[in-house]
Design an enzyme around this catalytic site. Structure first.
Site, short mmCIF file in Angstrom:
data_model
loop_
_atom_site.label_atom_id
_atom_site.label_comp_id
_atom_site.label_asym_id
_atom_site.label_seq_id
_atom_site.Cartn_x
_atom_site.Cartn_y
_atom_site.Cartn_z
N LYS A 179 0.84 -1.14 0.00
CA LYS A 179 0.08 -0.02 -0.19
C LYS A 179 0.92 1.27 0.13
CE LYS A 179 -4.05 -2.28 2.13
NZ LYS A 179 -4.82 -2.67 3.18
N GLN B 174 -5.05 -1.74 9.27
CA GLN B 174 -4.82 -2.95 8.78
C GLN B 174 -5.32 -4.04 9.68
OE1 GLN B 174 -4.08 -3.32 5.59
NE2 GLN B 174 -4.14 -5.64 5.70
N ASP C 241 -11.24 2.61 3.38
CA ASP C 241 -11.42 1.37 3.30
C ASP C 241 -12.97 0.70 3.07
OD1 ASP C 241 -9.37 -0.57 3.44
OD2 ASP C 241 -9.29 -0.29 5.44
N1 GUN Z 1 -7.15 -6.89 5.84
C1 GUN Z 1 -7.30 -7.73 4.74
N2 GUN Z 1 -7.86 -6.84 3.56
C2 GUN Z 1 -7.76 -5.95 3.96
C3 GUN Z 1 -8.37 -4.52 3.86
O1 GUN Z 1 -8.85 -4.17 2.47
N3 GUN Z 1 -8.11 -3.34 4.39
C4 GUN Z 1 -7.73 -3.64 5.69
N4 GUN Z 1 -7.81 -2.40 6.58
N5 GUN Z 1 -7.36 -4.88 6.47
C5 GUN Z 1 -7.37 -5.67 5.41
#
Ligand code: GUN
Length: 292
Positions: free
Chosen positions: A52, A96, A119
């Site tokens: 990211k 996350q 998100d």
């Molecule tokens: N864990 C797995 N996929 C995601 C996501 O798209 N966002 C976040 N914050 N955590 C995740």
């Protein structure tokens, strides 16, 4: 059979975003800024967050990574969320997941200001999505819609079967695929308790597998000519790989691919699009496109 190349599509979109950012900055505007909060040292989460941050660089965004150890308290994490909610420079942020068991993920998600929730996990964004209002749409379903659109795959009136009912993928995917504005399809959602999942899957024109079970979808579950979207990314041990594992999708690719009109590979299908859609949401947050 045509392969849906998520890696190339994501690279093209990131280039489009980077060009737009440079136009914004040249016109005196602000560079979008994404913050990511990472708790602990889970291998998968470390990789996702690193990717990211790299994607932010590719798009010309500012990024901030905030790390905590596994023993961070819920109160400390909530205080961090509160700081980010009020941070003028940060346009959007993510925490996350998964979080350690002593922290309520739902409490953290609900503490995030929905206007910075890139998100799209906050109930306000989920609810607005469900009734077709402007909102942040979570990255995986948004990425799948984008792939279907960019490959000119007709969804209107077609039968879409979704395997899995998670909050992150299955549920929002079903909402979006049924809506007139997005998929406009006839949608069925199957899960572990479905009476005859194989029969349902076989009726799909568009089959979206999001169960997290390696090679779950076999050839006898796919109608010839179907479009198959594989959301699974499970690490399975593989001594022949340098890292000792490989990523396995929810679809038995070897068996299923020859039957399909279109299929997404793993890796290189839905995965790269997910991070790319987070970038799209961050750009929208930076531009105050959805919420003023
Ligand atoms: N864990 C797995 N996929 C995601 C996501 O798209 N966002 C976040 N914050 N955590 C995740």
């Amino acid at each position: 059979m045509q392969l849906i190349d998520g890696k190339a599509t994501a690279a093209a979109i990131k280039k489009e975003i980077a060009e737009e950012v440079e136009r914004i900055v040249a016109a005196g505007g602000k560079r979008p800024h994404l913050a990511a909060v990472l708790v602990g040292h889970d291998g998968g989460s470390e990789t996702y967050v690193r990717n990211k941050v790299l994607a932010c660089e590719a798009c010309g965004f500012e990024s901030t990574l905030i790390r905590y150890e596994d023993d961070v308290t819920e109160a400390e994490l909530l205080a961090c969320v509160d700081r980010l909610n009020h941070h003028d420079e940060v346009d959007g942020f993510i925490v996350q997941l998964p979080l350690p068991a002593h922290i309520s993920e739902q409490k953290i998600i609900e503490a995030i200001d929905y206007r910075k929730d890139v998100d799209g996990f906050h109930p306000i964004n989920v609810g607005r999505m469900a009734i077709g209002l402007p909102c942040f749409i979570s990255a995986t379903p948004k990425g799948i819609l984008e792939l279907l659109q960019r490959y000119h795959i007709e969804t209107t009136g077609r039968k879409c079967v979704i395997l899995g009912r998670s909050n992150i993928v299955g549920k929002p995917m079903a909402q979006l695929m049924m809506q007139k504005l997005y998929g406009n399809a006839t949608v069925t959602v199957c899960h572990s308790q479905s009476t005859d999942l194989k029969k349902e899957a076989r009726e799909a024109d568009i089959l979206i597998a999001a169960v997290g079970s390696p090679a779950f979808v076999t050839a006898d579950m796919v109608k010839p000519g179907a479009v198959v979207i594989d959301v699974g990314t499970t690490r399975v041990p593989d001594a022949s790989r340098p890292k000792g594992f490989r990523l396995q999708g929810d679809v038995d690719f070897e068996q299923v691919a020859p039957l399909c009109s279109y299929i997404t590979p793993v890796p290189g299908g839905v995965g790269p699009m997910t991070i790319c859609m987070l970038m799209m949401n961050t750009l929208a947050a930076g531009k105050k496109e959805i919420y003023a």
